[in-house]
Write a protein that holds these residues in place. Structure first.
Motif, mmCIF file in Angstrom:
data_model
loop_
_atom_site.group_PDB
_atom_site.id
_atom_site.type_symbol
_atom_site.label_atom_id
_atom_site.label_comp_id
_atom_site.label_asym_id
_atom_site.label_seq_id
_atom_site.Cartn_x
_atom_site.Cartn_y
_atom_site.Cartn_z
ATOM 1 N N MET A 1 -11.881 -78.693 -28.218
ATOM 2 C CA MET A 1 -12.243 -77.282 -28.236
ATOM 3 C C MET A 1 -12.577 -76.778 -26.833
ATOM 4 S SD MET A 1 -12.191 -75.106 -30.557
ATOM 5 C CE MET A 1 -12.862 -73.728 -31.362
ATOM 6 N N GLU A 2 -13.053 -77.683 -25.977
ATOM 7 C CA GLU A 2 -13.381 -77.307 -24.604
ATOM 8 C C GLU A 2 -12.146 -76.854 -23.845
ATOM 9 O OE1 GLU A 2 -16.127 -76.306 -21.970
ATOM 10 O OE2 GLU A 2 -16.605 -77.236 -23.870
ATOM 11 N N CYS A 3 -10.995 -77.455 -24.175
ATOM 12 C CA CYS A 3 -9.727 -77.080 -23.545
ATOM 13 C C CYS A 3 -9.396 -75.621 -23.861
ATOM 14 C CB CYS A 3 -8.621 -78.005 -24.031
ATOM 15 S SG CYS A 3 -7.000 -77.586 -23.394
ATOM 16 N N ASN A 4 -9.614 -75.217 -25.121
ATOM 17 C CA ASN A 4 -9.360 -73.829 -25.518
ATOM 18 C C ASN A 4 -10.287 -72.865 -24.781
ATOM 19 O OD1 ASN A 4 -7.309 -74.445 -27.228
ATOM 20 N ND2 ASN A 4 -8.462 -74.122 -29.115
ATOM 21 N N LYS A 5 -11.527 -73.278 -24.561
ATOM 22 C CA LYS A 5 -12.471 -72.405 -23.862
ATOM 23 C C LYS A 5 -12.012 -72.195 -22.420
ATOM 24 C CE LYS A 5 -17.322 -71.565 -22.963
ATOM 25 N NZ LYS A 5 -18.698 -72.014 -23.140
ATOM 26 N N ASP A 6 -11.537 -73.248 -21.782
ATOM 27 C CA ASP A 6 -11.046 -73.130 -20.408
ATOM 28 C C ASP A 6 -9.845 -72.192 -20.339
ATOM 29 O OD1 ASP A 6 -13.016 -74.872 -19.584
ATOM 30 O OD2 ASP A 6 -11.703 -76.633 -19.535
ATOM 31 N N GLU A 7 -8.917 -72.343 -21.274
ATOM 32 C CA GLU A 7 -7.739 -71.467 -21.321
ATOM 33 C C GLU A 7 -8.143 -70.023 -21.608
ATOM 34 O OE1 GLU A 7 -4.259 -71.833 -20.850
ATOM 35 O OE2 GLU A 7 -5.078 -73.564 -19.795
ATOM 36 N N ALA A 8 -9.124 -69.857 -22.500
ATOM 37 C CA ALA A 8 -9.609 -68.519 -22.832
ATOM 38 C C ALA A 8 -10.258 -67.864 -21.607
ATOM 39 C CB ALA A 8 -10.597 -68.587 -23.993
ATOM 40 N N ARG A 10 -9.520 -68.493 -18.527
ATOM 41 C CA ARG A 10 -8.424 -68.162 -17.616
ATOM 42 C C ARG A 10 -7.739 -66.865 -18.056
ATOM 43 N NH1 ARG A 10 -3.221 -69.397 -16.105
ATOM 44 N NH2 ARG A 10 -2.563 -70.360 -18.038
ATOM 45 N N ALA A 11 -7.482 -66.733 -19.361
ATOM 46 C CA ALA A 11 -6.846 -65.517 -19.892
ATOM 47 C C ALA A 11 -7.752 -64.301 -19.674
ATOM 48 C CB ALA A 11 -6.527 -65.689 -21.375
ATOM 49 N N THR A 13 -9.941 -63.909 -17.263
ATOM 50 C CA THR A 13 -9.899 -63.598 -15.833
ATOM 51 C C THR A 13 -8.643 -62.810 -15.488
ATOM 52 O OG1 THR A 13 -11.154 -65.605 -15.363
ATOM 53 C CG2 THR A 13 -9.996 -64.593 -13.511
ATOM 54 N N ILE A 14 -7.520 -63.205 -16.071
ATOM 55 C CA ILE A 14 -6.268 -62.471 -15.851
ATOM 56 C C ILE A 14 -6.396 -61.057 -16.411
ATOM 57 C CG2 ILE A 14 -3.815 -62.362 -16.455
ATOM 58 C CD1 ILE A 14 -3.840 -65.461 -16.419
ATOM 59 N N ALA A 15 -7.008 -60.933 -17.594
ATOM 60 C CA ALA A 15 -7.208 -59.615 -18.214
ATOM 61 C C ALA A 15 -8.066 -58.723 -17.319
ATOM 62 C CB ALA A 15 -7.852 -59.773 -19.592
ATOM 63 N N GLU A 16 -9.109 -59.299 -16.717
ATOM 64 C CA GLU A 16 -9.965 -58.520 -15.816
ATOM 65 C C GLU A 16 -9.179 -58.017 -14.608
ATOM 66 O OE1 GLU A 16 -13.059 -61.386 -15.100
ATOM 67 O OE2 GLU A 16 -14.285 -60.626 -16.752
ATOM 68 N N GLY A 17 -8.314 -58.880 -14.070
ATOM 69 C CA GLY A 17 -7.482 -58.464 -12.935
ATOM 70 C C GLY A 17 -6.551 -57.338 -13.304
ATOM 71 N N LYS A 18 -5.954 -57.440 -14.486
ATOM 72 C CA LYS A 18 -5.044 -56.391 -14.942
ATOM 73 C C LYS A 18 -5.808 -55.097 -15.210
ATOM 74 C CE LYS A 18 -1.235 -59.156 -16.582
ATOM 75 N NZ LYS A 18 -0.248 -58.647 -15.656
ATOM 76 N N LYS A 29 -3.335 -57.584 -23.770
ATOM 77 C CA LYS A 29 -2.572 -58.759 -24.188
ATOM 78 C C LYS A 29 -3.333 -60.047 -23.838
ATOM 79 C CE LYS A 29 1.652 -61.150 -22.925
ATOM 80 N NZ LYS A 29 2.778 -61.124 -22.010
ATOM 81 N N PHE A 30 -3.827 -60.133 -22.614
ATOM 82 C CA PHE A 30 -4.544 -61.341 -22.196
ATOM 83 C C PHE A 30 -5.931 -61.439 -22.823
ATOM 84 C CE2 PHE A 30 -1.192 -61.572 -19.049
ATOM 85 C CZ PHE A 30 -0.948 -62.938 -19.006
ATOM 86 N N ALA A 31 -6.591 -60.314 -23.040
ATOM 87 C CA ALA A 31 -7.900 -60.347 -23.702
ATOM 88 C C ALA A 31 -7.755 -60.818 -25.144
ATOM 89 C CB ALA A 31 -8.556 -58.978 -23.643
ATOM 90 N N LEU A 32 -6.696 -60.359 -25.815
ATOM 91 C CA LEU A 32 -6.457 -60.806 -27.192
ATOM 92 C C LEU A 32 -6.092 -62.294 -27.228
ATOM 93 C CD1 LEU A 32 -4.539 -57.743 -28.682
ATOM 94 C CD2 LEU A 32 -6.836 -58.538 -29.284
ATOM 95 N N LYS A 33 -5.357 -62.742 -26.209
ATOM 96 C CA LYS A 33 -5.020 -64.167 -26.128
ATOM 97 C C LYS A 33 -6.300 -64.982 -25.966
ATOM 98 C CE LYS A 33 -2.294 -67.543 -23.619
ATOM 99 N NZ LYS A 33 -1.328 -67.796 -22.546
ATOM 100 N N ALA A 34 -7.192 -64.521 -25.092
ATOM 101 C CA ALA A 34 -8.469 -65.205 -24.889
ATOM 102 C C ALA A 34 -9.268 -65.236 -26.184
ATOM 103 C CB ALA A 34 -9.266 -64.509 -23.794
ATOM 104 N N GLN A 35 -9.229 -64.133 -26.918
ATOM 105 C CA GLN A 35 -9.970 -64.066 -28.185
ATOM 106 C C GLN A 35 -9.403 -65.039 -29.213
ATOM 107 O OE1 GLN A 35 -9.719 -60.426 -30.560
ATOM 108 N NE2 GLN A 35 -11.954 -60.474 -30.728
ATOM 109 N N SER A 36 -8.084 -65.151 -29.251
ATOM 110 C CA SER A 36 -7.487 -66.069 -30.223
ATOM 111 C C SER A 36 -7.760 -67.523 -29.842
ATOM 112 C CB SER A 36 -5.987 -65.816 -30.365
ATOM 113 O OG SER A 36 -5.310 -66.235 -29.199
ATOM 114 N N LEU A 37 -7.858 -67.819 -28.544
ATOM 115 C CA LEU A 37 -8.137 -69.184 -28.104
ATOM 116 C C LEU A 37 -9.594 -69.578 -28.319
ATOM 117 C CD1 LEU A 37 -6.101 -69.223 -24.775
ATOM 118 C CD2 LEU A 37 -5.640 -70.594 -26.813
ATOM 119 N N TYR A 38 -10.503 -68.642 -28.057
ATOM 120 C CA TYR A 38 -11.928 -68.944 -28.163
ATOM 121 C C TYR A 38 -12.675 -67.658 -28.523
ATOM 122 C CZ TYR A 38 -16.200 -71.558 -27.173
ATOM 123 O OH TYR A 38 -17.399 -72.209 -27.286
#
Length: 164
Positions: A1-8, A10-11, A13-18, A29-38
């Motif tokens: 589960m920690e792997c998903n949190k790291d990916e979330a 990252r997603a 951070t990308i969403a914040e940049g966008k 798109k990236f915020a929703l990806k982060a939400q689905s991951l964690y």
């Protein structure tokens, strides 16, 4: 589960940049990806609300900003519903409560929507500008009749051919 949190993270951070670059669709798109991951990631729901406000503010109806969309209410909503939704979003978006990128701008848009939609005369004028016909009731007009009777699905067959 920690792997998903790291990916979330990252997603997110990308969403914040966008979001900083005003690419609201990409940010969502990236915020929703982060939400689905964690789903329990800190500040994600506030970020999504912020993004939704910006996306709604970009929508134009008859050249006007969709202030109803900014508040997330139906144009036919009563004053009490508009007030409750404003208060709910104001608590989420207030810069003292929401530290996500762009929250202060989203809060300003929310306040502008509230300023317009809470004043009956401003709201009426906005509705008139938004819809050239205003809120006239649609009255069915009688014509000479359709060229063909409607089909069982309620649509007219415009192919010009009839089946026997």
């Amino acid at each position: 589960m920690e792997c998903n949190k790291d990916e979330a993270l990252r997603a997110k951070t990308i969403a914040e940049g966008k979001l900083e670059n005003k690419d609201f669709t990409g940010a969502k798109k990236f915020a929703l990806k982060a939400q689905s991951l964690y789903p329990g990631l800190d500040g994600l729901s506030q970020m999504l609300t912020t993004i939704d406000v910006y996306i709604s503010a970009e929508n134009k109806i008859s050249g006007e900003v969709d202030w109803y969309g900014v508040l997330g209410v139906n144009p036919s909503a009563d004053d009490e519903t508009v007030r409750k939704q404003y208060r709910k979003l104001a608590l989420l978006l207030h810069p003292d409560k929401n530290r996500s990128v762009g929250a202060d701008g989203a809060f300003k848009l929310l306040c502008e929507a509230w300023s317009l939609l809470s004043d009956k005369s401003k709201r009426l004028a906005y509705n008139m500008r938004r819809s050239p016909k205003g809120f006239q009731q649609k009255v069915p007009t009688q014509t000479s009749g359709p060229s063909e009777p409607p089909r069982s699905n309620g649509y007219h067959n415009h192919s010009g051919r009839t089946t026997s």
